[in-house]
Write a protein that holds these residues in place. Structure first.
Motif, PDB file in Angstrom:
ATOM      1  N   LEU A  61      65.126  34.777  50.022  1.00 34.98           N
ATOM      2  CA  LEU A  61      65.379  33.541  50.771  1.00 34.98           C
ATOM      3  C   LEU A  61      66.536  32.747  50.183  1.00 34.98           C
ATOM      4  N   ASP A  62      67.040  31.825  50.981  1.00 36.88           N
ATOM      5  CA  ASP A  62      68.069  30.891  50.549  1.00 36.88           C
ATOM      6  C   ASP A  62      67.548  30.060  49.362  1.00 36.88           C
ATOM      7  N   PRO A  63      68.382  29.806  48.337  1.00 40.56           N
ATOM      8  CA  PRO A  63      67.929  29.075  47.139  1.00 40.56           C
ATOM      9  C   PRO A  63      67.281  27.718  47.423  1.00 40.56           C
ATOM     10  N   GLU A  64      67.833  26.970  48.372  1.00 41.51           N
ATOM     11  CA  GLU A  64      67.273  25.651  48.683  1.00 41.51           C
ATOM     12  C   GLU A  64      65.884  25.775  49.304  1.00 41.51           C
ATOM     13  N   LEU A  65      65.729  26.772  50.147  1.00 39.33           N
ATOM     14  CA  LEU A  65      64.430  27.032  50.772  1.00 39.33           C
ATOM     15  C   LEU A  65      63.407  27.433  49.707  1.00 39.33           C
ATOM     16  N   LYS A  66      63.821  28.285  48.785  1.00 41.51           N
ATOM     17  CA  LYS A  66      62.935  28.699  47.685  1.00 41.51           C
ATOM     18  C   LYS A  66      62.515  27.491  46.848  1.00 41.51           C
ATOM     19  N   LYS A  67      63.450  26.612  46.601  1.00 42.06           N
ATOM     20  CA  LYS A  67      63.155  25.403  45.812  1.00 42.06           C
ATOM     21  C   LYS A  67      62.092  24.555  46.510  1.00 42.06           C
ATOM     22  N   ASN A  68      62.215  24.387  47.824  1.00 43.43           N
ATOM     23  CA  ASN A  68      61.244  23.597  48.592  1.00 43.43           C
ATOM     24  C   ASN A  68      59.854  24.248  48.570  1.00 43.43           C
ATOM     25  N   ILE A  69      59.826  25.563  48.713  1.00 45.37           N
ATOM     26  CA  ILE A  69      58.549  26.284  48.704  1.00 45.37           C
ATOM     27  C   ILE A  69      57.881  26.155  47.336  1.00 45.37           C
ATOM     28  N   LEU A  70      58.666  26.286  46.266  1.00 36.93           N
ATOM     29  CA  LEU A  70      58.120  26.168  44.910  1.00 36.93           C
ATOM     30  C   LEU A  70      57.586  24.756  44.650  1.00 36.93           C
ATOM     31  N   HIS A  71      58.261  23.775  45.196  1.00 39.32           N
ATOM     32  CA  HIS A  71      57.789  22.390  45.062  1.00 39.32           C
ATOM     33  C   HIS A  71      56.416  22.246  45.727  1.00 39.32           C
ATOM     34  N   ARG A  72      56.283  22.795  46.937  1.00 39.54           N
ATOM     35  CA  ARG A  72      54.996  22.732  47.636  1.00 39.54           C
ATOM     36  C   ARG A  72      53.929  23.548  46.893  1.00 39.54           C
ATOM     37  N   ALA A  73      54.334  24.672  46.298  1.00 40.15           N
ATOM     38  CA  ALA A  73      53.386  25.507  45.534  1.00 40.15           C
ATOM     39  C   ALA A  73      52.847  24.743  44.330  1.00 40.15           C
ATOM     40  N   THR A  74      53.695  23.975  43.679  1.00 39.80           N
ATOM     41  CA  THR A  74      53.277  23.171  42.522  1.00 39.80           C
ATOM     42  C   THR A  74      52.253  22.115  42.949  1.00 39.80           C
TER      43      THR A  74
END
Length: 195
Positions: A61-74
């Motif tokens: 995935l796009d890095p920004e999208l990955k960052k958003n998903i990881l934030h929600r995962a946290t």
């Protein structure tokens, strides 16, 4: 893991999807983002091969999208696993879901694919276990259409054994999507730290 190693699991997933679609048609059921959304269920996943395939999709995935998903995962993990002894579903949306759509739909694990429909699972020496299906389908008002998940579970177990042998993996796995994502992030950060 090389892409060709994923061919067996993608073939199995296609079989699951086809079977699910066929049974859903017979019930005239369409999964359309109801209030009892299965993306808010507390699902644990138990295979290394599914985790690897899911993370391969995530890593593309796009890095920004990955960052958003990881934030929600946290956020998901902080809320769900506050008390280790009292883990319960808080109906928190899966971190891979954005605006009602799964961002990793093609890579979603088995339980995400098979969930929702009434089904059965064979047990050796006993009657099949039955699952009622989700509330949205109102399946209890209709005659049961046989949907045996057993062959898919057996084939997944076989693929998992092969995968474990190839990568010399031991032990058990029991993780939510959020935990898989954060594990992957931690491992990636550690590997970058070593280089």
């Amino acid at each position: 893991m090389m892409t060709k190693s994923f061919k067996p699991i993608t073939a199995l997933y296609r079989e699951m999807d086809s079977a699910w679609d066929l049974i859903a048609q017979q019930y005239d059921f369409r999964c359309s983002g109801c209030t009892d959304n299965c993306c808010q269920s507390l699902f644990f996943h138990h295979t290394f091969i599914e985790k690897a395939y899911f993370l391969a999709g995530f890593n593309a995935l796009d890095p920004e999208l990955k960052k958003n998903i990881l934030h929600r995962a946290t956020i998901y993990c902080n809320k769900t696993f506050q008390k280790e002894s009292q883990i319960e579903s808080l109906k928190i949306m899966c971190p891979a879901n954005e605006k009602g759509l799964c961002l990793l739909y093609e890579h979603r694990p088995m339980i995400c694919r098979l969930h929702g429909l009434p089904h059965e699972l064979s047990r050796s020496g006993g009657p099949p276990m039955r699952g009622a299906g989700c509330d949205a389908g109102e399946f209890d008002t209709m005659p049961y259409t046989p949907f045996d998940r057993t062959p898919y579970y057996r084939e997944m177990a076989r693929l998992e054994m092969d995968y474990r042998k190839i990568f010399n993996l031991r032990g058990k796995i029991k993780q939510t999507i959020a935990q898989m994502l954060l594990d992957n992030f931690t491992e990636t950060e550690e590997n970058h730290g070593r280089t």
